[in-house]
Design a protein around this motif. Structure first.
Motif, PDB file in Angstrom:
ATOM      1  N   ASP A   1       0.939  -0.929  -0.373  1.00 17.26           N
ATOM      2  CA  ASP A   1      -0.005  -0.417  -0.081  1.00 17.26           C
ATOM      3  C   ASP A   1       0.985   1.031   0.200  1.00 17.26           C
ATOM      4  OD1 ASP A   1      -2.065  -1.539   2.385  1.00 17.26           O
ATOM      5  OD2 ASP A   1      -1.738  -1.800   0.449  1.00 17.26           O
ATOM      6  N   ASP A   2       0.443   2.359  -0.166  1.00 18.48           N
ATOM      7  CA  ASP A   2       1.020   3.449  -0.175  1.00 18.48           C
ATOM      8  C   ASP A   2       1.079   3.668   1.303  1.00 18.48           C
ATOM      9  OD1 ASP A   2       0.318   7.045  -1.432  1.00 18.48           O
ATOM     10  OD2 ASP A   2       2.050   5.801  -0.674  1.00 18.48           O
ATOM     11  N   ASP A   3       2.151   3.862   1.377  1.00 20.28           N
ATOM     12  CA  ASP A   3       2.819   3.249   2.755  1.00 20.28           C
ATOM     13  C   ASP A   3       3.995   4.279   2.812  1.00 20.28           C
ATOM     14  OD1 ASP A   3       3.122   4.461   6.217  1.00 20.28           O
ATOM     15  OD2 ASP A   3       2.034   2.176   6.095  1.00 20.28           O
ATOM     16  N   ASP A   4       4.801   4.832   2.670  1.00 21.66           N
ATOM     17  CA  ASP A   4       6.116   5.186   3.181  1.00 21.66           C
ATOM     18  C   ASP A   4       6.774   4.998   4.445  1.00 21.66           C
ATOM     19  OD1 ASP A   4       5.736   9.236   1.334  1.00 21.66           O
ATOM     20  OD2 ASP A   4       5.727   7.448   1.162  1.00 21.66           O
TER      21      ASP A   4
ATOM     22  N   GLU B   1       6.755  -9.349   2.187  1.00 20.20           N
ATOM     23  CA  GLU B   1       5.506 -10.359   2.033  1.00 20.20           C
ATOM     24  C   GLU B   1       5.432 -10.021   1.011  1.00 20.20           C
ATOM     25  OE1 GLU B   1       3.342  -9.271   5.081  1.00 20.20           O
ATOM     26  OE2 GLU B   1       4.468  -9.961   6.650  1.00 20.20           O
ATOM     27  N   PHE B   2       5.995  -8.922  -0.340  1.00 22.13           N
ATOM     28  CA  PHE B   2       5.292  -8.581  -1.519  1.00 22.13           C
ATOM     29  C   PHE B   2       5.579  -9.475  -2.434  1.00 22.13           C
ATOM     30  CE2 PHE B   2       1.358  -6.335  -0.027  1.00 22.13           C
ATOM     31  CZ  PHE B   2       1.975  -5.823   0.812  1.00 22.13           C
ATOM     32  N   PRO B   3       5.221 -10.260  -3.382  1.00 22.51           N
ATOM     33  CA  PRO B   3       6.492 -10.806  -4.422  1.00 22.51           C
ATOM     34  C   PRO B   3       7.015  -9.509  -4.822  1.00 22.51           C
ATOM     35  CG  PRO B   3       3.587 -11.616  -4.850  1.00 22.51           C
ATOM     36  CD  PRO B   3       3.843 -10.680  -3.870  1.00 22.51           C
ATOM     37  N   SER B   4       6.220  -8.873  -5.506  1.00 24.47           N
ATOM     38  CA  SER B   4       6.788  -7.650  -6.424  1.00 24.47           C
ATOM     39  C   SER B   4       8.248  -7.073  -6.075  1.00 24.47           C
ATOM     40  CB  SER B   4       5.502  -6.581  -6.679  1.00 24.47           C
ATOM     41  OG  SER B   4       4.826  -5.607  -5.102  1.00 24.47           O
ATOM     42  N   ALA B   5       8.270  -6.399  -4.847  1.00 26.78           N
ATOM     43  CA  ALA B   5       9.184  -6.460  -4.015  1.00 26.78           C
ATOM     44  C   ALA B   5      10.304  -7.351  -3.673  1.00 26.78           C
ATOM     45  CB  ALA B   5       8.920  -5.787  -2.923  1.00 26.78           C
ATOM     46  N   ARG B   6       9.906  -8.333  -3.714  1.00 28.17           N
ATOM     47  CA  ARG B   6      11.071  -9.504  -3.651  1.00 28.17           C
ATOM     48  C   ARG B   6      12.497  -9.471  -5.038  1.00 28.17           C
ATOM     49  NH1 ARG B   6       7.767 -12.637  -1.247  1.00 28.17           N
ATOM     50  NH2 ARG B   6       7.917 -14.206  -2.158  1.00 28.17           N
TER      51      ARG B   6
ATOM     52  N   PRO C   1      23.227  -5.351  -5.595  1.00 23.26           N
ATOM     53  CA  PRO C   1      22.392  -6.069  -3.922  1.00 23.26           C
ATOM     54  C   PRO C   1      22.480  -4.858  -3.079  1.00 23.26           C
ATOM     55  CG  PRO C   1      24.349  -7.216  -4.911  1.00 23.26           C
ATOM     56  CD  PRO C   1      24.806  -5.969  -5.313  1.00 23.26           C
ATOM     57  N   ILE C   2      21.050  -4.470  -3.252  1.00 20.38           N
ATOM     58  CA  ILE C   2      20.645  -3.554  -2.470  1.00 20.38           C
ATOM     59  C   ILE C   2      20.257  -4.255  -0.408  1.00 20.38           C
ATOM     60  CG2 ILE C   2      18.979  -2.005  -2.133  1.00 20.38           C
ATOM     61  CD1 ILE C   2      17.631  -1.811  -4.713  1.00 20.38           C
ATOM     62  N   LYS C   3      21.045  -2.998   0.007  1.00 24.61           N
ATOM     63  CA  LYS C   3      20.699  -2.989   1.761  1.00 24.61           C
ATOM     64  C   LYS C   3      19.534  -2.200   2.193  1.00 24.61           C
ATOM     65  CE  LYS C   3      22.802  -3.543   6.348  1.00 24.61           C
ATOM     66  NZ  LYS C   3      24.606  -3.355   6.929  1.00 24.61           N
ATOM     67  N   LEU C   4      19.081  -2.201   2.331  1.00 22.84           N
ATOM     68  CA  LEU C   4      17.371  -1.084   3.091  1.00 22.84           C
ATOM     69  C   LEU C   4      18.302  -0.569   3.533  1.00 22.84           C
ATOM     70  CD1 LEU C   4      14.455  -3.186   1.264  1.00 22.84           C
ATOM     71  CD2 LEU C   4      15.061  -1.795   0.263  1.00 22.84           C
ATOM     72  N   GLY C   5      18.238   1.234   3.304  1.00 19.11           N
ATOM     73  CA  GLY C   5      18.202   1.780   4.514  1.00 19.11           C
ATOM     74  C   GLY C   5      17.046   2.741   5.006  1.00 19.11           C
ATOM     75  N   PRO C   6      17.199   3.034   5.889  1.00 17.83           N
ATOM     76  CA  PRO C   6      16.054   4.111   6.386  1.00 17.83           C
ATOM     77  C   PRO C   6      15.201   5.145   5.281  1.00 17.83           C
ATOM     78  CG  PRO C   6      17.415   4.688   7.975  1.00 17.83           C
ATOM     79  CD  PRO C   6      17.730   3.884   6.666  1.00 17.83           C
TER      80      PRO C   6
ATOM     81  N   GLY D   1       9.984   2.319   1.420  1.00 16.07           N
ATOM     82  CA  GLY D   1       8.542   3.123   1.030  1.00 16.07           C
ATOM     83  C   GLY D   1       9.296   3.529  -0.720  1.00 16.07           C
ATOM     84  N   ILE D   2      10.048   3.437  -1.256  1.00 18.64           N
ATOM     85  CA  ILE D   2      10.783   3.784  -2.861  1.00 18.64           C
ATOM     86  C   ILE D   2      10.135   2.170  -3.253  1.00 18.64           C
ATOM     87  CG2 ILE D   2      12.650   4.043  -3.999  1.00 18.64           C
ATOM     88  CD1 ILE D   2      13.788   6.443  -2.050  1.00 18.64           C
TER      89      ILE D   2
END
Length: 935
Positions: free
Chosen positions: A284-287, A296-301, A313-318, A322-323
Motif C-alpha cells: 500500500d501507499d505507506d512511506d 511479504e510482497f512478491p513484487s518487491a522481492r 545488491p540492495i541493503k535497504l536503509g531508512p 517506501g521507495i
C-alpha cells in the motif's frame, strides 16, 4: 635453446610446435614463443579436445571461470592465437564450427594420458519443454491453482496482460505435472508464427511430425486421439482465431488431451476455462512500511532480486522500503516492467529510478493507473526503457525485431551497416542483454538470444516505417539463405535448423512480395528447400520450389539454383502428389544441369531419386539401369558411403526383378558399410539407404527360405526407421514389413504393421500411402473371411494408386484380389485379374512375384475344371521359383502339388530340408503337416 638431453617431454606437439602445460610454455622448433595467458588457456583446452568441437561457452568457462564475458573477447583471442600459430585468420589450425564453437583440426601428438572426463555428447538435446526456472518468485499459489484447474477441466487459458508472467506460470505448471503426464508434454511457441495458416503445422512440428495437405486440424486430432498428453500453446493472442479453432477441435477429438494456453485475451471456445493471472501484489501507499512487511510482497522481492542480478545488491536503509514500494505500485506489479526498472537501478539508484518513473508517467497523475488497461502501462514502461537507450542501441534493438524466435550473434551481420560494424553491434547486443531487453536462451552447447514478446511488439511498427527497413530485410534474407545452405544433417543441432524455418519464411515472403527482390528470393528458396525436406515440410517445400521456379529469369534459368530447386520439387511432389510426369521432368531437368556443371555428387543423388521414382511406377528394368549408372558414378567419386549406397540401389533393383542371389551380393556390403556411416545426405534422397537395404534383405531372407531370420530383421528395421524421425523412410520400412507378415500368414503381425503404417501415412498426409494402407486392410479382410468387403476396398483403392502411378505394390494387391474373387465363385473375373498381373509382370519386369502369380493362376484354373492346364502352370511355378532361388515360393507350389496328388513326399522333403526352421511360419508348418499325413 635447451639441449635435447635436458629438455622435458612436451605435453602436446603439432607441426613445428611443442606445448608444455606445467610451464605454460610453447616452443617453435625449440625456440620459445611469446603467448598471452588467455591465449595459452584457450590453446590448452582446444588441444585437450583436438579433433572435436568445443563450445564457445565451454572455452569461456575454462578461460574466464566465474566471469561472464562477451563473445567478442573470445573471438579476439582466437584471432590472435591463429596469427601466433603463423596461419593467419583462417581455419587451417583452429576451425570455426558455425553455431557451435571451435575445433583444433591440425594433427596433434599427445604425450599425456587421455583426460578422464568425457567430452559432452553432441547428441544431447534439450527437452521439448523449456527448462524449469532455478527459482520462481511469488507464483507458487498460481501454479498450484493452475494444476488443479487443468486436472479438473483439461483446457485452461492463462489470461493476463503482456509481460505479467503467463509463460512462466504455464511452464512451471507443466513441469509440476510432468509425472502426471508421464513426461508426455509438448510446448508450442506460437510467438514465432506470423501466418495464422501455420498454427497447425507449428504445433505438429513441435510434436515431432509434419502436417501437409488436407485437413491439418483433423490430422492432428487423429495423432492425439489416443494419447494422454499436455500441450502448452504459448502466446496465442496474435493468431487468436486460428488457435481457437485448433484448440476447440482438438479438445473435442482427443478425450485425453489437456491444453494450457497463454494469451492476452480468452479464446472463447467450448471447453475453455480461464485462469486469470493477476499482477504481483504490491504494498500500500505507506512511506513508513517496514522492511519485513515489504518483503511479504512478491513484487518487491522480484525488484530486489533482479537488481542484485544486475550487479547491485540492495541493503535497504531508512526510507528505502517506501521507495521500493512506490516503484512496484507504479508499475502495477507487472513482472516485465519491474524487471526493466530493476535494470536501471545500477545506473540511477532507487531514488533516481523512481524519479524516472515519475517523469515518464506524469500523464497518469491524478488518477489510479489501475483504472486504465495494464498493457498501456507496460507500453509506457517499454517506451521509457527504449528512450533511455542511446541512438545506436535503439537502432540495433529496432532491427532485431525482424527476427523470429531465438537468434545468435550472427544477427550482428544483419543489424550492422556502414556506420556500425559487426563488432560494435555485438557489443551493443550484449549490453542490451545486460539491460534485460534481450532474453538469453541457453541450449546444450551455445547461447541464443530472443526479444521478449512485448518488447518485440513495441518495436515492430517502428521497424516497419524505418528508412532502412528494406536494406535490413535484404541482409536478413541473405543471412538465413547462407545459414540454410551451410552444414546439414548431424553437423548442427536439429532444433537450430528448426529455428531457421520461420525466418526463412518471412525472408521468402518479403523477397517475392511487393518491393522485394525476386532474384534474391530464388536463391533463398534454393537454400530453404532442402531444409524443408529434412524437416519433412513436404508441401511447403513443393510450394516454395514451384514459386521460385516460376520466378526464374534468363540469368536464373539453367543455374545451380534451378538445379537445387528442381531436385527438391521432384522429391516433394513424389510424396505429396504421386508419381506424376512433373516429378520425372523435375528430376531429369536437375540431372541435365548436374551433368552440365560436372557435379558428380548431385548426379548420384538424382540417379537415386529417379531409381525410386521408377520403382514406384513399376518400371523395374529402368530402375536397374539407373542403379547400375549410379554404381559406376559412385566408384568414380570414390566415397565409401556413396559406394555402399549404390550397392543398396542395385540390391533393391535385383530383388524386385526376382534375382535374389544377385541382390544379396549388393545388400550385404550395403548394410555392412553403411552401419557406421550416415550415407550421403540420405534424407536428401527421401529415404535412408541402409534402412531400405535392411528391409529388402529381410524380404530376401524369407523368400530364400529363412523365415524367422527375415521376420526378425524386418521388426528391427521398422524400429530403426522409427528412430530416424523421417516419415517417408518409416513408411517404406513398414510397407515391406507388411509384405513379409502376409507371406508368412502372420495376420496378427500384419495387422499391427498395417495399423502403424496407416496412422503414420494419415498423420503426415502422404497421399499415395493412404491408398496403399486401404489395400492392405482389404487384404486382411479377405484373409479374415470378410471377402466381399476386402474385394471392394482393394478395387476402389487400386484406382487411386493407378491415378498416382504408384504401381510398385499393385501386383501383390491384385493377386490377393484374384484369390478373393475366386473364393466367391467369380472365377472368370479372378482369371482376368491374374492375367492382368502376368501381363504387368512381363511388361514391367516385376518377376519377384512370378512364381506366386502362377501358383494363384493354377488354383483358379483348377476351380474352373481345367485340371491338366492347372497342373502344367503349377509345375511351371515350381520351376520358376527354383530358378529364382525363391525357396519359399517353391515350397508353396510344392505343397499345392502334393495336396492335389500330383507329387509326393519325395518332392516336398528336399525343399523342406533347405527351408529354415520355424515354429510360426505358415508355409513350413503346412509342409510339415503334409509330410506327416503322407507318413
Amino acid at each position: 635453446m635447451i639441449p635435447d638431453t635436458q629438455r622435458p617431454q612436451a605435453d602436446f606437439s603439432f607441426g613445428s610446435f611443442d606445448v608444455f602445460l606445467p610451464e605454460r610454455r610453447i616452443e617453435r622448433e625449440g625456440l620459445a614463443v611469446k603467448i598471452g595467458a588467455r591465449a595459452f588457456d584457450i590453446l590448452s583446452v582446444l588441444l585437450d579436445h583436438a579433433g572435436n568441437t568445443v563450445s564457445k561457452q565451454e572455452v569461456a568457462d575454462h578461460v574466464w571461470p566465474g566471469i561472464t564475458v562477451g563473445e567478442t573477447s573470445l573471438r579476439f583471442q582466437i584471432v590472435g592465437l591463429r596469427k601466433l600459430l603463423a596461419e593467419g585468420d583462417d581455419d587451417r589450425v583452429i576451425a570455426t564450427v558455425p553455431g557451435r564453437g571451435y575445433c583444433f583440426v591440425t594433427p596433434v601428438t599427445r604425450h599425456l594420458p587421455t583426460p578422464s572426463v568425457p567430452f559432452p555428447n553432441p547428441d544431447d538435446r534439450p527437452s521439448r519443454l523449456p527448462g524449469r526456472l532455478s527459482h520462481m518468485l511469488g507464483r507458487e499459489k498460481e501454479v498450484t491453482g493452475l494444476c488443479a484447474m487443468l486436472k479438473e477441466h483439461r483446457f485452461v487459458t492463462v489470461l493476463g496482460t503482456g509481460g505479467i508472467g503467463k509463460t512462466t506460470v504455464a511452464v512451471a505448471g507443466a513441469h509440476a505435472l510432468s509425472d502426471w503426464f508421464a513426461r508426455d508434454i509438448c510446448f508450442v511457441d506460437l510467438g514465432s508464427v506470423t501466418d495464422p495458416r501455420r498454427v497447425a503445422s507449428t504445433m505438429s512440428a513441435s510434436l515431432g511430425f509434419a502436417v501437409n495437405d488436407g485437413d491439418a486440424v483433423a490430422t492432428l486430432g487423429t495423432f492425439l486421439k489416443q494419447r494422454r498428453i499436455l500441450v502448452v500453446l504459448d502466446s496465442c493472442e496474435h493468431v487468436i482465431a486460428a488457435t481457437a479453432v485448433l484448440a476447440e477441435r482438438l479438445f473435442q477429438a482427443a478425450p485425453q488431451l489437456h491444453i494450457i494456453a497463454t494469451s492476452r485475451e480468452a479464446l472463447r471456445v467450448e471447453g475453455e476455462h480461464v485462469f486469470v493471472l493477476a499482477p504481483f501484489a504490491c504494498p500500500d501507499d505507506d512511506d513508513a512500511i517496514s522492511v519485513e512487511r515489504l518483503l511479504e510482497f512478491p513484487s518487491a522481492r522480484l525488484l530486489l532480486d533482479r537488481a542484485a542480478a544486475a550487479g547491485t545488491p540492495i541493503k535497504l536503509g531508512p526510507g528505502d522500503a517506501g521507495i521500493v514500494s512506490d516503484i512496484c505500485r507504479r508499475l502495477d506489479g507487472i513482472a516485465l516492467a519491474i524487471e526493466l526498472a530493476a535494470s536501471r537501478i545500477p545506473a540511477y539508484g532507487l531514488r533516481g529510478t523512481l524519479n524516472l518513473l515519475n517523469d515518464r508517467f506524469r500523464h497518469l497523475q491524478g488518477g489510479r493507473r489501475t483504472a486504465i488497461p495494464r498493457h498501456r502501462t507496460l507500453a509506457d514502461t517499454l517506451a521509457w526503457s527504449y528512450d533511455l537507450l542511446d541512438e545506436r542501441s535503439r537502432l540495433i534493438l529496432q532491427r532485431l525485431a525482424l527476427f523470429i524466435g531465438p537468434f545468435g550473434l550472427e544477427a550482428a551481420s544483419v543489424v550492422s551497416d556502414d556506420s556500425l560494424d559487426e563488432v560494435e553491434a555485438i557489443e551493443i547486443i550484449e549490453n542490451l542483454v545486460a539491460k534485460s531487453l534481450i532474453a538469453i536462451c541457453r541450449t546444450v552447447d551455445s547461447v541464443r538470444y530472443r526479444l521478449l514478446d512485448t518488447t518485440k511488439a513495441y518495436l515492430v511498427d517502428r521497424f516497419a516505417v524505418s528508412r532502412d527497413a528494406d536494406a535490413v530485410r535484404r541482409r536478413h534474407a541473405e543471412l538465413f539463405r547462407d545459414l540454410a545452405a551451410g552444414p546439414v544433417g548431424n553437423d548442427i543441432p536439429q532444433e537450430l535448423e528448426a529455428e531457421r524455418v520461420p525466418n526463412l519464411r518471412i525472408a521468402l515472403d518479403w523477397a517475392f512480395g511487393p518491393g522485394g527482390d525476386t532474384a534474391l528470393g530464388v536463391t533463398v528458396a534454393a537454400a530453404a528447400a532442402p531444409l524443408f525436406l529434412r524437416m519433412s515440410l513436404l508441401t511447403e517445400c513443393r510450394d516454395v520450389t514451384l514459386r521460385a521456379i516460376a520466378a526464374l529469369d534468363d540469368a536464373g534459368s539453367g543455374s545451380l539454383f534451378e538445379m537445387e530447386l528442381q531436385t527438391c520439387l521432384g522429391q516433394s511432389l513424389m510424396f505429396t502428389s504421386g508419381n506424376t510426369d512433373d516429378v520425372e521432368q523435375a528430376f531429369q531437368r536437375a540431372l541435365v544441369l548436374a551433368e552440365r556443371y560436372g557435379d558428380l555428387i548431385r548426379q548420384f543423388r538424382l540417379l537415386g531419386a529417379l531409381h525410386i521414382f521408377y520403382e514406384r511406377t513399376a518400371d523395374f528394368g529402368k530402375a536397374l539401369s539407373l542403379a547400375q549408372r549410379g554404381f559406376d558414378l559412385a566408384e568414380r567419386i570414390g566415397n565409401p558411403a556413396g559406394i555402399a549406397a549404390a550397392h543398396s540401389l542395385l540390391g533393391i533393383a535385383w530383388h524386385l526383378l526376382g534375382r535374389h542371389r544377385e541382390a544379396d551380393l549388393h545388400l550385404a556390403p550395403a548394410m555392412k558399410q553403411l552401419e557406421d556411416q550416415h550415407g550421403i545426405d540420405p534424407i536428401g534422397f527421401g529415404f535412408d539407404h541402409r534402412n531400405r537395404a535392411c528391409i529388402t534383405a529381410a524380404r530376401s531372407l524369407w523368400l530364400q527360405g529363412f523365415p524367422d531370420a527375415g521376420a526378425s530383421l524386418a521388426r528391427d528395421t521398422v524400429e530403426a526407421s522409427a528412430a530416424l524421425s523421417h516419415p517417408v523412410t518409416h513408411c517404406i520400412a513398414l510397407i515391406w514389413a507388411v509384405s513379409i507378415a502376409e507371406w508368412r500368414e502372420d495376420w496378427t503381425a500384419m495387422d499391427g504393421f498395417v495399423e502403424r503404417f496407416s496412422a503414420h501415412a494419415d498423420r503426415h498426409s502422404l497421399r499415395p500411402y493412404l491408398a496403399v494402407s486401404a489395400c492392405m486392410r482389404g487384404q486382411l479382410a479377405i484373409r479374415a473371411g470378410d471377402i466381399e468387403s476386402g474385394i471392394s476396398m482393394i478395387q476402389a483403392n487400386l484406382v487411386s494408386l493407378r491415378a498416382a502411378r504408384y504401381e510398385m505394390l499393385t501386383t501383390g494387391f491384385m493377386t490377393t484380389l484374384a484369390e478373393g474373387l475366386a473364393q466367391t465363385g467369380k472365377v472368370d473375373e479372378a482369371l482376368e485379374i491374374i492375367t492382368q498381373c502376368e501381363d504387368a509382370v512381363e511388361r514391367n519386369g516385376d518377376r519377384l512375384h512370378t512364381p506366386e502369380v502362377m501358383r494363384v493362376r493354377a488354383s483358379i484354373l483348377a476351380l474352373m475344371g481345367e485340371v491338366a492346364k492347372s497342373r502344367e502352370v503349377l509345375e511351371q511355378s515350381l520351376v520358376c521359383a527354383q530358378a529364382q532361388s525363391a525357396t519359399a515360393w517353391e515350397l508353396k507350389s510344392a505343397c499345392d502339388l502334393v495336396e492335389r496328388g500330383d507329387r509326393n513326399a519325395f518332392t516336398l522333403q528336399p525343399i523342406l530340408t533347405r527351408y529354415g526352421p520355424s515354429n510360426s511360419d505358415a508355409t513350413r508348418l503346412r509342409a510339415q503337416r503334409l509330410l506327416e499325413n503322407l507318413g
